[in-house]
Design an enzyme around this catalytic site. Sequence first.
Site, PDB file in Angstrom:
ATOM      1  N   ARG A   1      30.823  68.640  27.122  1.00  0.00           N
ATOM      2  CA  ARG A   1      29.700  69.239  26.385  1.00  0.00           C
ATOM      3  C   ARG A   1      29.475  70.690  26.780  1.00  0.00           C
ATOM      4  O   ARG A   1      29.228  71.542  25.916  1.00  0.00           O
ATOM      5  CB  ARG A   1      28.412  68.432  26.588  1.00  0.00           C
ATOM      6  CG  ARG A   1      28.428  67.097  25.861  1.00  0.00           C
ATOM      7  CD  ARG A   1      27.162  66.316  26.111  1.00  0.00           C
ATOM      8  NE  ARG A   1      27.028  66.089  27.547  1.00  0.00           N
ATOM      9  CZ  ARG A   1      25.884  65.917  28.180  1.00  0.00           C
ATOM     10  NH1 ARG A   1      24.749  65.967  27.532  1.00  0.00           N
ATOM     11  NH2 ARG A   1      25.852  65.693  29.477  1.00  0.00           N
TER      12      ARG A   1
ATOM     13  N   ASN B   1      25.864  63.548  24.257  1.00  0.00           N
ATOM     14  CA  ASN B   1      26.564  62.303  24.551  1.00  0.00           C
ATOM     15  C   ASN B   1      25.923  61.183  23.755  1.00  0.00           C
ATOM     16  O   ASN B   1      24.713  61.194  23.500  1.00  0.00           O
ATOM     17  CB  ASN B   1      26.473  61.958  26.041  1.00  0.00           C
ATOM     18  CG  ASN B   1      27.410  62.771  26.892  1.00  0.00           C
ATOM     19  OD1 ASN B   1      28.368  63.355  26.401  1.00  0.00           O
ATOM     20  ND2 ASN B   1      27.145  62.811  28.183  1.00  0.00           N
TER      21      ASN B   1
END
Length: 102
Positions: A27, A45
């Site tokens: 990320r 997520n």
Amino acid sequence: METEENDGMLEIRLVRIRGHVQGVGYREACVRRATALGVTGWVRNRLDGSVETMLQGSPEQLADMCAWLSEGMSAALVDELAVTEVQPPFVRFDNFERLPTL
């Protein structure tokens, strides 16, 4: 964020990335890459172990970002990239950010 009804070449893609993509800095790398490309939106997520991202930009920017997402980063192993085009009208994002897990 503001609503845009007619934004010309601005497009949005919702992308779900499956594989070994959590716990490896995916990320954060996604935020850096999107920012470098001028892509706006978010990444987070998912509880199922996947990563989901909303990408907003020109067709060229989105193609570049999706190519990066499919290759991932050296610590990530991407098994599947599911891309969905979002139809206007849509909200215009001002930046690219990391959201909490959903």
